[in-house]
Scaffold this motif. Structure first.
Motif, PDB file in Angstrom:
ATOM      1  N   GLN A  77       0.815  -1.216   0.000  1.00  0.00           N
ATOM      2  CA  GLN A  77       0.000   0.000   0.000  1.00  0.00           C
ATOM      3  C   GLN A  77       0.855   1.275   0.000  1.00  0.00           C
ATOM      4  OE1 GLN A  77      -3.460  -0.302   2.893  1.00  0.00           O
ATOM      5  NE2 GLN A  77      -2.301  -2.122   3.527  1.00  0.00           N
ATOM      6  N   ASN A  78       2.193   1.080  -0.158  1.00  0.00           N
ATOM      7  CA  ASN A  78       3.127   2.223  -0.130  1.00  0.00           C
ATOM      8  C   ASN A  78       2.988   3.042   1.155  1.00  0.00           C
ATOM      9  OD1 ASN A  78       4.178   1.545  -2.629  1.00  0.00           O
ATOM     10  ND2 ASN A  78       2.793   2.900  -3.757  1.00  0.00           N
ATOM     11  N   ILE A  79       2.945   2.351   2.284  1.00  0.00           N
ATOM     12  CA  ILE A  79       2.818   3.003   3.581  1.00  0.00           C
ATOM     13  C   ILE A  79       4.153   2.920   4.332  1.00  0.00           C
ATOM     14  CG2 ILE A  79       1.682   2.922   5.844  1.00  0.00           C
ATOM     15  CD1 ILE A  79      -0.795   1.818   4.469  1.00  0.00           C
ATOM     16  N   SER A  80       4.654   4.057   4.754  1.00  0.00           N
ATOM     17  CA  SER A  80       5.869   4.077   5.571  1.00  0.00           C
ATOM     18  C   SER A  80       5.599   3.367   6.895  1.00  0.00           C
ATOM     19  CB  SER A  80       6.308   5.518   5.851  1.00  0.00           C
ATOM     20  OG  SER A  80       6.502   6.243   4.647  1.00  0.00           O
ATOM     21  N   HIS A  81       6.614   2.663   7.435  1.00  0.00           N
ATOM     22  CA  HIS A  81       6.404   1.981   8.711  1.00  0.00           C
ATOM     23  C   HIS A  81       7.730   1.676   9.409  1.00  0.00           C
ATOM     24  CE1 HIS A  81       6.755  -1.119   5.595  1.00  0.00           C
ATOM     25  NE2 HIS A  81       7.136  -1.990   6.525  1.00  0.00           N
ATOM     26  N   PHE A  82       7.659   1.682  10.746  1.00  0.00           N
ATOM     27  CA  PHE A  82       8.808   1.333  11.570  1.00  0.00           C
ATOM     28  C   PHE A  82       8.933  -0.191  11.671  1.00  0.00           C
ATOM     29  CE2 PHE A  82       7.396   5.411  13.571  1.00  0.00           C
ATOM     30  CZ  PHE A  82       8.526   6.160  13.262  1.00  0.00           C
ATOM     31  N   GLY A  83      10.160  -0.641  11.920  1.00  0.00           N
ATOM     32  CA  GLY A  83      10.396  -2.073  12.142  1.00  0.00           C
ATOM     33  C   GLY A  83      10.064  -2.915  10.936  1.00  0.00           C
ATOM     34  N   ALA A  84      10.355  -2.411   9.756  1.00  0.00           N
ATOM     35  CA  ALA A  84      10.026  -3.136   8.520  1.00  0.00           C
ATOM     36  C   ALA A  84      10.761  -4.474   8.472  1.00  0.00           C
ATOM     37  CB  ALA A  84      10.399  -2.291   7.313  1.00  0.00           C
ATOM     38  N   GLN A  85      10.029  -5.531   8.195  1.00  0.00           N
ATOM     39  CA  GLN A  85      10.593  -6.885   8.104  1.00  0.00           C
ATOM     40  C   GLN A  85      10.691  -7.274   6.631  1.00  0.00           C
ATOM     41  OE1 GLN A  85      11.548  -8.524  11.096  1.00  0.00           O
ATOM     42  NE2 GLN A  85      11.044  -6.473  11.840  1.00  0.00           N
ATOM     43  N   LEU A  86      11.921  -7.442   6.171  1.00  0.00           N
ATOM     44  CA  LEU A  86      12.144  -7.750   4.757  1.00  0.00           C
ATOM     45  C   LEU A  86      12.717  -9.153   4.610  1.00  0.00           C
ATOM     46  CD1 LEU A  86      13.736  -4.382   3.536  1.00  0.00           C
ATOM     47  CD2 LEU A  86      11.309  -4.985   3.805  1.00  0.00           C
ATOM     48  N   ARG A  87      12.280  -9.821   3.534  1.00  0.00           N
ATOM     49  CA  ARG A  87      12.765 -11.179   3.261  1.00  0.00           C
ATOM     50  C   ARG A  87      12.860 -11.388   1.760  1.00  0.00           C
ATOM     51  NH1 ARG A  87       9.544 -15.938   6.090  1.00  0.00           N
ATOM     52  NH2 ARG A  87       7.821 -14.903   4.988  1.00  0.00           N
ATOM     53  N   TYR A  88      14.042 -11.825   1.332  1.00  0.00           N
ATOM     54  CA  TYR A  88      14.257 -12.132  -0.082  1.00  0.00           C
ATOM     55  C   TYR A  88      15.154 -13.355  -0.163  1.00  0.00           C
ATOM     56  CZ  TYR A  88      16.161 -11.848  -4.813  1.00  0.00           C
ATOM     57  OH  TYR A  88      16.557 -12.150  -6.100  1.00  0.00           O
ATOM     58  N   GLN A  89      14.655 -14.388  -0.851  1.00  0.00           N
ATOM     59  CA  GLN A  89      15.369 -15.659  -0.912  1.00  0.00           C
ATOM     60  C   GLN A  89      15.729 -16.099   0.517  1.00  0.00           C
ATOM     61  OE1 GLN A  89      18.611 -15.047  -3.693  1.00  0.00           O
ATOM     62  NE2 GLN A  89      17.258 -15.119  -5.471  1.00  0.00           N
ATOM     63  N   ASN A  90      17.019 -16.246   0.809  1.00  0.00           N
ATOM     64  CA  ASN A  90      17.412 -16.697   2.144  1.00  0.00           C
ATOM     65  C   ASN A  90      17.938 -15.547   3.008  1.00  0.00           C
ATOM     66  OD1 ASN A  90      17.621 -18.898   3.977  1.00  0.00           O
ATOM     67  ND2 ASN A  90      19.836 -18.880   3.745  1.00  0.00           N
ATOM     68  N   PHE A  91      17.624 -14.306   2.611  1.00  0.00           N
ATOM     69  CA  PHE A  91      18.089 -13.132   3.355  1.00  0.00           C
ATOM     70  C   PHE A  91      16.919 -12.501   4.096  1.00  0.00           C
ATOM     71  CE2 PHE A  91      20.760 -13.555  -0.435  1.00  0.00           C
ATOM     72  CZ  PHE A  91      22.032 -13.611   0.140  1.00  0.00           C
ATOM     73  N   VAL A  92      17.172 -12.099   5.346  1.00  0.00           N
ATOM     74  CA  VAL A  92      16.140 -11.423   6.135  1.00  0.00           C
ATOM     75  C   VAL A  92      16.777 -10.245   6.856  1.00  0.00           C
ATOM     76  CG1 VAL A  92      14.751 -13.506   6.489  1.00  0.00           C
ATOM     77  CG2 VAL A  92      16.519 -12.898   8.154  1.00  0.00           C
ATOM     78  N   CYS A  93      15.996  -9.228   7.108  1.00  0.00           N
ATOM     79  CA  CYS A  93      16.502  -8.087   7.885  1.00  0.00           C
ATOM     80  C   CYS A  93      15.330  -7.305   8.452  1.00  0.00           C
ATOM     81  CB  CYS A  93      17.386  -7.177   7.030  1.00  0.00           C
ATOM     82  SG  CYS A  93      16.515  -6.261   5.747  1.00  0.00           S
ATOM     83  N   SER A  94      15.649  -6.508   9.461  1.00  0.00           N
ATOM     84  CA  SER A  94      14.680  -5.604  10.070  1.00  0.00           C
ATOM     85  C   SER A  94      15.225  -4.194   9.929  1.00  0.00           C
ATOM     86  CB  SER A  94      14.479  -5.953  11.550  1.00  0.00           C
ATOM     87  OG  SER A  94      13.625  -5.032  12.173  1.00  0.00           O
ATOM     88  N   VAL A  95      14.471  -3.307   9.280  1.00  0.00           N
ATOM     89  CA  VAL A  95      14.896  -1.928   9.039  1.00  0.00           C
ATOM     90  C   VAL A  95      14.125  -1.011   9.988  1.00  0.00           C
ATOM     91  CG1 VAL A  95      15.134  -0.103   7.315  1.00  0.00           C
ATOM     92  CG2 VAL A  95      15.312  -2.501   6.621  1.00  0.00           C
ATOM     93  N   GLU A  96      14.842  -0.109  10.659  1.00  0.00           N
ATOM     94  CA  GLU A  96      14.191   0.752  11.649  1.00  0.00           C
ATOM     95  C   GLU A  96      13.020   1.521  11.056  1.00  0.00           C
ATOM     96  OE1 GLU A  96      14.574   0.575  14.683  1.00  0.00           O
ATOM     97  OE2 GLU A  96      16.548  -0.329  14.976  1.00  0.00           O
ATOM     98  N   LEU A  97      13.193   2.030   9.833  1.00  0.00           N
ATOM     99  CA  LEU A  97      12.096   2.741   9.176  1.00  0.00           C
ATOM    100  C   LEU A  97      12.242   2.632   7.666  1.00  0.00           C
ATOM    101  CD1 LEU A  97       9.686   4.758   9.051  1.00  0.00           C
ATOM    102  CD2 LEU A  97      11.371   6.614   9.139  1.00  0.00           C
ATOM    103  N   LEU A  98      11.162   2.255   7.018  1.00  0.00           N
ATOM    104  CA  LEU A  98      11.054   2.329   5.557  1.00  0.00           C
ATOM    105  C   LEU A  98      10.089   3.471   5.260  1.00  0.00           C
ATOM    106  CD1 LEU A  98      10.817  -1.203   3.896  1.00  0.00           C
ATOM    107  CD2 LEU A  98      12.364   0.650   3.316  1.00  0.00           C
ATOM    108  N   GLU A  99      10.611   4.500   4.610  1.00  0.00           N
ATOM    109  CA  GLU A  99       9.789   5.679   4.331  1.00  0.00           C
ATOM    110  C   GLU A  99       9.487   5.756   2.841  1.00  0.00           C
ATOM    111  OE1 GLU A  99       9.850  10.534   5.014  1.00  0.00           O
ATOM    112  OE2 GLU A  99      11.750   9.438   4.818  1.00  0.00           O
ATOM    113  N   TYR A 100       8.214   5.842   2.520  1.00  0.00           N
ATOM    114  CA  TYR A 100       7.820   5.947   1.105  1.00  0.00           C
ATOM    115  C   TYR A 100       7.718   7.415   0.709  1.00  0.00           C
ATOM    116  CZ  TYR A 100       5.215   5.593  -3.231  1.00  0.00           C
ATOM    117  OH  TYR A 100       4.823   5.699  -4.552  1.00  0.00           O
ATOM    118  N   GLU A 101       8.364   7.761  -0.383  1.00  0.00           N
ATOM    119  CA  GLU A 101       8.312   9.131  -0.900  1.00  0.00           C
ATOM    120  C   GLU A 101       7.493   9.122  -2.194  1.00  0.00           C
ATOM    121  OE1 GLU A 101      11.460  12.121  -2.806  1.00  0.00           O
ATOM    122  OE2 GLU A 101      11.896  11.699  -0.693  1.00  0.00           O
TER     123      GLU A 101
END
Length: 496
Positions: A77-101
């Motif tokens: 929905q192109n919504i900015s959010h804290f604690g973004a949980q990303l997963r691609y193939q065998n990689f995972v990470c948590s980003v403090e903030l993903l901001e949509y411009e």
């Protein structure tokens, strides 16, 4: 397969062997948590989040799949959010903030760090986030960091985010280093391909990059078989890279390393270990102690250095004294007196009280020994900057300090039991029957953490009493240890 997290990727860039040992479950991941850090993190995070009102947060869940799904919903929905949980193939990470411009139809990666300067691991972390985000089809258009403004001076009341936080757009810096970061990433992918379903040949001699020293190796038995029988060469002072070469050459003891490859300091070490005798430079130590007064003092401070300032007129990370231990020895009467002050009113600023009592307890015109005395002098100086009524006291004592660590750093004295180390905790058992081993609090970082717990009201009344007693015991042994070391030096000089 074990997911590749940011910490695992950073471990790979520091040491490939360690990465595989952790990923394969051979050794545990080393703890990166600092004493007391979590006590302040929540408040720091709140300040960072205040810059983005009405932004939702993906809360950490025991079921991580739920967190990934919640984050994916915001992304769709192109919504900015804290604690973004990303997963691609065998990689995972948590980003403090993903901001949509919306204007550029892209995402800005944010990281929040309670630090005063940008370190390489932050840039590597951003690149790791970028690779996962782009793998998911996201368009990354920028990188921004919130860290601490180290020049910030707290004046009391609520901390104002606009003054305390430093918000930086590091996109241009990231872009200028994309070449380097891409090489690191490709090296990682190539290693993954080479080692897939194959045993990893652990050897710190053959693989690059590798650890500079086996002193910090997670598993020497894997990386350097025989290391356990050659530990002596890694105890030579100033020898991290040299010891690696010596080990590769087959050296396995103090004696095996030729004198031609040793520095003057390392030769002193070698002789002490081979003979079992204490090295003692009579001339240097006589000069060092030439102007010591008949009565001498031994001073040790304990402090906190919160990154969220607590008291007015303090900066982030500034050391705030709350306890001192002072031993005073009269050589003529051979009497030892102990003075201490612990600020028990944890709701108030301890600095003025510490200096008030120290001024009363410390005789004038007396030599003051501390271990790494820069710390003690800095604490007094910074405190007098805020409480100028103690400037006269500071002016009267600052020239009387002597660093009792200096003879051990210079190897004017060296005991084989030090094993190349020069900390008070390593030195004291070599020259006395005292040791920090039996104490509940054994190091300064823990003392810092325990007092912060009291300030943050993380203890019961009963536990507070015990913590205060433990803090006094720890600080007392430090200053008493200085006295024992000084007496040892004096006795040796008197018989040589």
């Amino acid at each position: 397969m074990t997911p590749i997290t940011k910490s695992l990727y950073l471990q790979f860039l520091r040491c490939q062997n360690a990465f595989h040992l952790i990923r394969d479950g051979v050794v545990q991941k080393p703890s990166t948590a600092s004493f007391g850090g979590y006590l302040e993190w929540g408040d720091f995070l709140t300040l960072c989040k205040s810059q983005f009102p009405n932004t939702p947060t993906v809360e950490k869940s025991q079921n991580r799949d739920e967190s990934f799904e919640e984050s994916a919903s915001y992304l769709n929905q192109n919504i900015s959010h804290f604690g973004a949980q990303l997963r691609y193939q065998n990689f995972v990470c948590s980003v403090e903030l993903l901001e949509y411009e919306k204007e550029r139809d892209g995402w800005i990666l944010w990281d929040f760090r309670p630090i005063g300067s940008i370190k390489q691991d932050i840039l590597r972390s951003f690149f790791f986030y970028k690779k996962i985000a782009e793998g998911m089809g996201l368009r990354v258009i920028g990188f921004k960091l919130i860290r601490i403004q180290t020049k910030f001076v707290y004046t009391g009341g609520p901390i104002l985010p606009e003054e305390y936080l430093l918000i930086e757009d590091i996109t241009s810096r990231m872009e200028s280093e994309f070449g380097t970061r891409e090489e690191e990433w490709n090296s990682f992918l190539e290693n993954e391909k080479e080692t897939k379903d194959k045993p990893v040949p652990f050897s710190f001699l053959d693989r690059k990059p590798s650890c500079r020293s086996l002193k910090s190796c997670l598993s020497p038995s894997h990386c350097a078989p025989g290391r356990e029988n050659a530990k002596e060469i890694f105890e030579y002072r100033d020898s991290s890279e040299l010891a690696k070469q010596w080990f590769a050459s087959g050296y396995n003891s103090y004696e095996s390393v030729p004198d031609t490859e040793l520095t003057p300091i390392q030769k002193i070490q070698k002789e002490a270990h081979l003979t079992g005798r204490v090295h003692f430079d009579n001339l240097k130590l006589s000069e060092y102690l030439a102007n010591v007064t008949k009565s001498v003092a031994f001073l040790d401070f304990e402090s906190i250095n919160p990154y969220l300032p607590i008291y007015p007129e303090t900066k982030p990370f500034q050391h705030i004294p709350y306890l001192y231990s002072l031993h005073i020895w009269n050589r003529e009467t051979d009497t030892l007196m102990h003075k201490t002050y612990l600020h028990e009113d944890v709701a108030s600023d301890p600095r003025k009280h510490v200096l008030f009592h120290l001024q009363n307890d410390l005789p004038r015109d007396i030599t003051i020994f501390s271990f790494n005395d820069f710390f003690e002098k800095l604490i007094i100086q910074e405190t007098t900057n805020v409480f100028p009524e103690y400037l006269e006291f500071w002016d009267s004592v600052k020239s009387m300090f002597i660093d009792l660590a200096l003879p051990f750093k210079k190897l004017w004295i060296y005991h084989p039991g030090q094993n190349g180390k020069a900390s008070l905790k390593e030195i004291l058992p070599c020259f006395s029957n005292e040791s920090h081993i039996g104490l509940t609090i054994r190091e300064g970082q823990d003392a810092n953490y325990q007092y912060l717990r009291l300030i943050k009201k993380q203890v019961t009344a009963e536990e507070k009493k015990r913590v205060l007693e433990d803090l006094i015991a720890y600080c007392k042994l430090d200053s008493y240890g200085l006295y024992l070391i000084y007496r040892m030096l004096q006795e040796k000089l008197s018989v040589i």
